[in-house]
Scaffold this motif. Sequence first.
Motif, PDB file in Angstrom:
ATOM      1  N   THR A   1       9.844  22.969  -4.278  1.00  0.00           N
ATOM      2  CA  THR A   1       8.994  23.323  -5.527  1.00  0.00           C
ATOM      3  C   THR A   1       7.783  23.071  -5.471  1.00  0.00           C
ATOM      4  OG1 THR A   1      11.222  23.209  -6.775  1.00  0.00           O
ATOM      5  CG2 THR A   1       9.217  22.860  -7.787  1.00  0.00           C
ATOM      6  N   LEU A   2       6.769  23.793  -6.089  1.00  0.00           N
ATOM      7  CA  LEU A   2       5.519  23.620  -6.136  1.00  0.00           C
ATOM      8  C   LEU A   2       4.855  23.566  -7.724  1.00  0.00           C
ATOM      9  CD1 LEU A   2       2.579  23.317  -4.506  1.00  0.00           C
ATOM     10  CD2 LEU A   2       2.218  25.772  -4.764  1.00  0.00           C
ATOM     11  N   LEU A   3       4.227  22.205  -7.594  1.00  0.00           N
ATOM     12  CA  LEU A   3       3.796  22.027  -8.831  1.00  0.00           C
ATOM     13  C   LEU A   3       2.458  21.901  -9.074  1.00  0.00           C
ATOM     14  CD1 LEU A   3       6.502  19.329  -9.959  1.00  0.00           C
ATOM     15  CD2 LEU A   3       6.722  21.563 -10.454  1.00  0.00           C
ATOM     16  N   HIS A   4       1.736  22.075 -10.234  1.00  0.00           N
ATOM     17  CA  HIS A   4       0.204  22.058 -10.558  1.00  0.00           C
ATOM     18  C   HIS A   4       0.320  21.083 -11.695  1.00  0.00           C
ATOM     19  CE1 HIS A   4      -3.552  23.797 -12.453  1.00  0.00           C
ATOM     20  NE2 HIS A   4      -3.916  22.926 -11.564  1.00  0.00           N
ATOM     21  N   LEU A   5      -0.767  20.216 -11.508  1.00  0.00           N
ATOM     22  CA  LEU A   5      -1.056  19.151 -12.750  1.00  0.00           C
ATOM     23  C   LEU A   5      -2.262  19.585 -13.156  1.00  0.00           C
ATOM     24  CD1 LEU A   5       1.320  17.620 -11.147  1.00  0.00           C
ATOM     25  CD2 LEU A   5       0.018  15.743 -11.928  1.00  0.00           C
ATOM     26  N   ASP A   6      -2.628  19.505 -14.173  1.00  0.00           N
ATOM     27  CA  ASP A   6      -3.738  19.813 -15.048  1.00  0.00           C
ATOM     28  C   ASP A   6      -4.941  18.773 -14.707  1.00  0.00           C
ATOM     29  OD1 ASP A   6      -5.509  19.646 -17.850  1.00  0.00           O
ATOM     30  OD2 ASP A   6      -5.472  21.720 -16.900  1.00  0.00           O
ATOM     31  N   HIS A   7      -4.594  17.662 -14.713  1.00  0.00           N
ATOM     32  CA  HIS A   7      -5.332  16.245 -14.782  1.00  0.00           C
ATOM     33  C   HIS A   7      -4.496  15.163 -14.404  1.00  0.00           C
ATOM     34  CE1 HIS A   7      -3.913  16.134 -18.938  1.00  0.00           C
ATOM     35  NE2 HIS A   7      -4.033  14.794 -18.701  1.00  0.00           N
ATOM     36  N   MET A   8      -5.192  14.230 -14.004  1.00  0.00           N
ATOM     37  CA  MET A   8      -4.599  12.778 -13.599  1.00  0.00           C
ATOM     38  C   MET A   8      -5.668  11.793 -13.775  1.00  0.00           C
ATOM     39  SD  MET A   8      -2.882  11.401 -10.144  1.00  0.00           S
ATOM     40  CE  MET A   8      -1.564  12.928 -10.122  1.00  0.00           C
ATOM     41  N   ARG A   9      -5.756  11.191 -15.151  1.00  0.00           N
ATOM     42  CA  ARG A   9      -6.628  10.132 -15.474  1.00  0.00           C
ATOM     43  C   ARG A   9      -6.485   9.047 -14.859  1.00  0.00           C
ATOM     44  NH1 ARG A   9      -6.111  13.058 -20.596  1.00  0.00           N
ATOM     45  NH2 ARG A   9      -8.179  14.001 -20.950  1.00  0.00           N
ATOM     46  N   ALA A  10      -5.189   8.291 -14.977  1.00  0.00           N
ATOM     47  CA  ALA A  10      -4.886   7.132 -14.412  1.00  0.00           C
ATOM     48  C   ALA A  10      -4.365   7.340 -12.953  1.00  0.00           C
ATOM     49  CB  ALA A  10      -4.032   6.120 -15.367  1.00  0.00           C
ATOM     50  N   LYS A  11      -4.976   7.626 -12.010  1.00  0.00           N
ATOM     51  CA  LYS A  11      -4.821   8.134 -10.780  1.00  0.00           C
ATOM     52  C   LYS A  11      -3.961   7.065  -9.891  1.00  0.00           C
ATOM     53  CE  LYS A  11      -6.484  10.329  -6.594  1.00  0.00           C
ATOM     54  NZ  LYS A  11      -7.820  10.894  -5.616  1.00  0.00           N
ATOM     55  N   THR A  12      -4.412   5.744  -9.820  1.00  0.00           N
ATOM     56  CA  THR A  12      -3.806   4.782  -8.918  1.00  0.00           C
ATOM     57  C   THR A  12      -2.212   4.657  -9.469  1.00  0.00           C
ATOM     58  OG1 THR A  12      -5.703   3.753  -8.575  1.00  0.00           O
ATOM     59  CG2 THR A  12      -3.910   2.636  -7.973  1.00  0.00           C
ATOM     60  N   LYS A  13      -2.182   4.518 -11.004  1.00  0.00           N
ATOM     61  CA  LYS A  13      -0.768   4.271 -11.329  1.00  0.00           C
ATOM     62  C   LYS A  13       0.014   5.354 -11.445  1.00  0.00           C
ATOM     63  CE  LYS A  13       1.402   2.948 -15.638  1.00  0.00           C
ATOM     64  NZ  LYS A  13       1.254   2.488 -17.003  1.00  0.00           N
ATOM     65  N   TYR A  14      -0.517   6.631 -11.683  1.00  0.00           N
ATOM     66  CA  TYR A  14       0.111   7.878 -11.645  1.00  0.00           C
ATOM     67  C   TYR A  14       0.688   8.012 -10.114  1.00  0.00           C
ATOM     68  CZ  TYR A  14       1.014  12.388 -13.307  1.00  0.00           C
ATOM     69  OH  TYR A  14       1.561  13.687 -14.065  1.00  0.00           O
ATOM     70  N   VAL A  15      -0.183   7.892  -9.129  1.00  0.00           N
ATOM     71  CA  VAL A  15       0.312   7.954  -7.729  1.00  0.00           C
ATOM     72  C   VAL A  15       1.324   7.275  -7.198  1.00  0.00           C
ATOM     73  CG1 VAL A  15      -0.532   7.756  -5.242  1.00  0.00           C
ATOM     74  CG2 VAL A  15      -1.784   8.976  -7.045  1.00  0.00           C
ATOM     75  N   LYS A  16       1.474   5.848  -7.599  1.00  0.00           N
ATOM     76  CA  LYS A  16       2.556   4.891  -7.311  1.00  0.00           C
ATOM     77  C   LYS A  16       3.679   5.509  -8.041  1.00  0.00           C
ATOM     78  CE  LYS A  16      -0.410   0.737  -6.545  1.00  0.00           C
ATOM     79  NZ  LYS A  16      -0.695  -0.525  -7.098  1.00  0.00           N
ATOM     80  N   ILE A  17       3.722   5.847  -9.362  1.00  0.00           N
ATOM     81  CA  ILE A  17       4.708   6.267 -10.089  1.00  0.00           C
ATOM     82  C   ILE A  17       5.400   7.466  -9.444  1.00  0.00           C
ATOM     83  CG2 ILE A  17       6.063   7.465 -12.173  1.00  0.00           C
ATOM     84  CD1 ILE A  17       4.027   5.350 -13.488  1.00  0.00           C
ATOM     85  N   VAL A  18       4.697   8.502  -9.024  1.00  0.00           N
ATOM     86  CA  VAL A  18       5.032   9.548  -8.345  1.00  0.00           C
ATOM     87  C   VAL A  18       5.839   9.229  -7.055  1.00  0.00           C
ATOM     88  CG1 VAL A  18       4.435  11.847  -7.060  1.00  0.00           C
ATOM     89  CG2 VAL A  18       3.442  11.252  -9.581  1.00  0.00           C
ATOM     90  N   GLU A  19       5.127   8.336  -6.137  1.00  0.00           N
ATOM     91  CA  GLU A  19       5.818   8.080  -4.900  1.00  0.00           C
ATOM     92  C   GLU A  19       7.050   7.299  -5.305  1.00  0.00           C
ATOM     93  OE1 GLU A  19       2.437   6.925  -1.613  1.00  0.00           O
ATOM     94  OE2 GLU A  19       2.512   5.524  -3.700  1.00  0.00           O
ATOM     95  N   LYS A  20       7.360   6.421  -6.405  1.00  0.00           N
ATOM     96  CA  LYS A  20       8.538   5.860  -6.753  1.00  0.00           C
ATOM     97  C   LYS A  20       9.674   6.814  -7.154  1.00  0.00           C
ATOM     98  CE  LYS A  20      11.272   2.417  -7.407  1.00  0.00           C
ATOM     99  NZ  LYS A  20      12.104   1.838  -6.115  1.00  0.00           N
ATOM    100  N   TRP A  21       9.177   7.874  -7.781  1.00  0.00           N
ATOM    101  CA  TRP A  21       9.992   8.973  -8.259  1.00  0.00           C
ATOM    102  C   TRP A  21      10.717   9.763  -6.950  1.00  0.00           C
ATOM    103  CZ3 TRP A  21       7.022  11.122 -13.107  1.00  0.00           C
ATOM    104  CH2 TRP A  21       7.388  10.011 -14.129  1.00  0.00           C
ATOM    105  N   ALA A  22       9.879  10.086  -6.091  1.00  0.00           N
ATOM    106  CA  ALA A  22      10.203  10.897  -4.904  1.00  0.00           C
ATOM    107  C   ALA A  22      11.212  10.203  -4.030  1.00  0.00           C
ATOM    108  CB  ALA A  22       8.983  11.248  -4.353  1.00  0.00           C
ATOM    109  N   SER A  23      11.065   8.702  -4.311  1.00  0.00           N
ATOM    110  CA  SER A  23      11.890   7.908  -3.264  1.00  0.00           C
ATOM    111  C   SER A  23      13.468   7.824  -3.849  1.00  0.00           C
ATOM    112  CB  SER A  23      11.324   6.634  -3.128  1.00  0.00           C
ATOM    113  OG  SER A  23      12.275   5.588  -2.555  1.00  0.00           O
ATOM    114  N   ASP A  24      13.329   7.549  -5.194  1.00  0.00           N
ATOM    115  CA  ASP A  24      14.553   7.342  -5.943  1.00  0.00           C
ATOM    116  C   ASP A  24      15.251   8.743  -6.006  1.00  0.00           C
ATOM    117  OD1 ASP A  24      13.985   4.990  -6.777  1.00  0.00           O
ATOM    118  OD2 ASP A  24      13.259   5.258  -8.857  1.00  0.00           O
TER     119      ASP A  24
END
Length: 266
Positions: A142-165
């Motif tokens: 699946t390819l997703l497109h995000l319009d924006h990401m303001r809180a980048k550092t926190k957002y990236v950590k959450i995405v990495e955690k979700w991918a792991s889970d």
Amino acid sequence: MAEPVQEELSVLAAIFCRPHEWEVLSRSETDGTVFRIHTKAEGFMDVDIPLELVFHLPVNYPSCLPGISINSEQLTRAQCVTVKENLLEQAESLLSEPMVHELVLWIQQNLRHILSQPETGSGSEKCTFSTSTTMDDGLWITLLHLDHMRAKTKYVKIVEKWASDLRLTGRLMFMGKIILILLQGDRNNLKYLILQKTSKVDVDSSGKKCKEKMISVLFETKVQTEHKRFLAFEVKEYSALDELQKEFETAGLKKLFSEFVLALVK
């Protein structure tokens, strides 16, 4: 209705006393009692998943198992079946004593573990991680497109955690203002959009936490033989379009890049 059962119903009504948490659907001296409980249980990344639990207590309950029905807008049909099967297995260990509250507590504590298991549907239908070395029937991309990401550092950590889970591999890709997430894994575990829209992972223009709404699915398909199998989930930044293009081409996704990614830079 036996006194222990009547007492159990009274206790349940007192516990689930908030609006819409508890509702008796029917009562009969021959068919028993049917009631509904609305509750929540923790899923992936501490996301609360709403559950509608319908119990049917036959007249000879608790000497026999209750009937159980599971529904949730955030679970697939196969997952609801799996949750039901696990609840019934747990109920077998509680026969001869009132068990509904114990079952509700058990699912609240164990839902996340149940969802991490491969899904099984009704009959012979199965939705599990493929063990085949030739076809990878359960592997999707699946390819997703995000319009924006303001809180980048926190957002990236959450995405990495979700991918792991969710046991997903792929890439979180940044190039200028373009943000793409390429996910690969079992189709039934590609629940990323659900998590995005139910968790406050970013911040709005005023700095307040907000749910991700500006996300779109550009492409989804079963993994083909020419597609590279990602071994991990990685975060990458690209300084030029040709670098991003090379990433897609290396993964066997040249056509995907031409049809969907190029349109984002025009």
